[in-house]
Design a protein around this motif. Structure first.
Motif, PDB file in Angstrom:
ATOM      1  N   TYR A  24       0.810  -1.216   0.000  1.00  0.00           N
ATOM      2  CA  TYR A  24       0.000   0.000   0.000  1.00  0.00           C
ATOM      3  C   TYR A  24       0.843   1.266   0.000  1.00  0.00           C
ATOM      4  N   THR A  61      -7.601  -8.111  -6.586  1.00  0.00           N
ATOM      5  CA  THR A  61      -8.534  -6.995  -6.386  1.00  0.00           C
ATOM      6  C   THR A  61      -8.479  -6.049  -7.575  1.00  0.00           C
ATOM      7  N   VAL A  62      -7.293  -5.882  -8.174  1.00  0.00           N
ATOM      8  CA  VAL A  62      -7.157  -5.045  -9.379  1.00  0.00           C
ATOM      9  C   VAL A  62      -7.986  -5.652 -10.505  1.00  0.00           C
ATOM     10  N   ARG A  64     -10.620  -7.243 -10.270  1.00  0.00           N
ATOM     11  CA  ARG A  64     -12.043  -7.010  -9.984  1.00  0.00           C
ATOM     12  C   ARG A  64     -12.415  -5.530 -10.101  1.00  0.00           C
ATOM     13  N   GLY A  65     -11.431  -4.676 -10.393  1.00  0.00           N
ATOM     14  CA  GLY A  65     -11.709  -3.256 -10.560  1.00  0.00           C
ATOM     15  C   GLY A  65     -11.418  -2.410  -9.342  1.00  0.00           C
ATOM     16  N   ASP A  66     -10.827  -2.997  -8.303  1.00  0.00           N
ATOM     17  CA  ASP A  66     -10.458  -2.251  -7.104  1.00  0.00           C
ATOM     18  C   ASP A  66      -8.947  -2.003  -7.110  1.00  0.00           C
ATOM     19  N   ASN A  67      -8.505  -1.057  -6.312  1.00  0.00           N
ATOM     20  CA  ASN A  67      -7.070  -0.774  -6.156  1.00  0.00           C
ATOM     21  C   ASN A  67      -6.359  -0.542  -7.488  1.00  0.00           C
ATOM     22  N   LEU A  68      -7.074   0.020  -8.445  1.00  0.00           N
ATOM     23  CA  LEU A  68      -6.488   0.209  -9.765  1.00  0.00           C
ATOM     24  C   LEU A  68      -5.237   1.078  -9.744  1.00  0.00           C
TER      25      LEU A  68
END
Length: 88
Positions: A24, A61-62, A64-68
């Motif tokens: 992160y 998660t990327v 799935r469209g998160d944390n792009l």
């Protein structure tokens, strides 16, 4: 007083929490360097599994469209982890 970390409850490879913090921090290279310096376990062979686990979890998660925003940094980190892998 005690603090319990219930996220991802269970056994994890050595350095898992450090690897999560590092992942992160990838958006801020200076901070990422400070995290690596503060947690030398991240450079150890023992923590290779932790880094690979965290990287894979976040790359999912990327997908799935998160944390792009982390996608590029995670891709670079994944390539570094592959180079460090004993099987490469």
């Amino acid at each position: 007083m005690q603090i319990l970390d219930w996220e991802d409850w269970g056994r994890a490879p050595a350095g898992f929490d450090c690897a999560m913090l590092y992942a992160y921090s990838l958006l801020q290279p200076d901070t990422a360097a400070r995290v690596r310096a503060a947690f030398p376990v991240l450079g150890s062979p023992d923590a290779l599994a932790a880094g690979a686990t965290v990287c894979a979890m976040l790359l999912q998660t990327v997908d799935r469209g998160d944390n792009l925003v982390l996608a590029d940094g995670l891709g670079t980190w994944a390539a570094d982890l592959r180079r460090r892998s004993p099987s490469s």
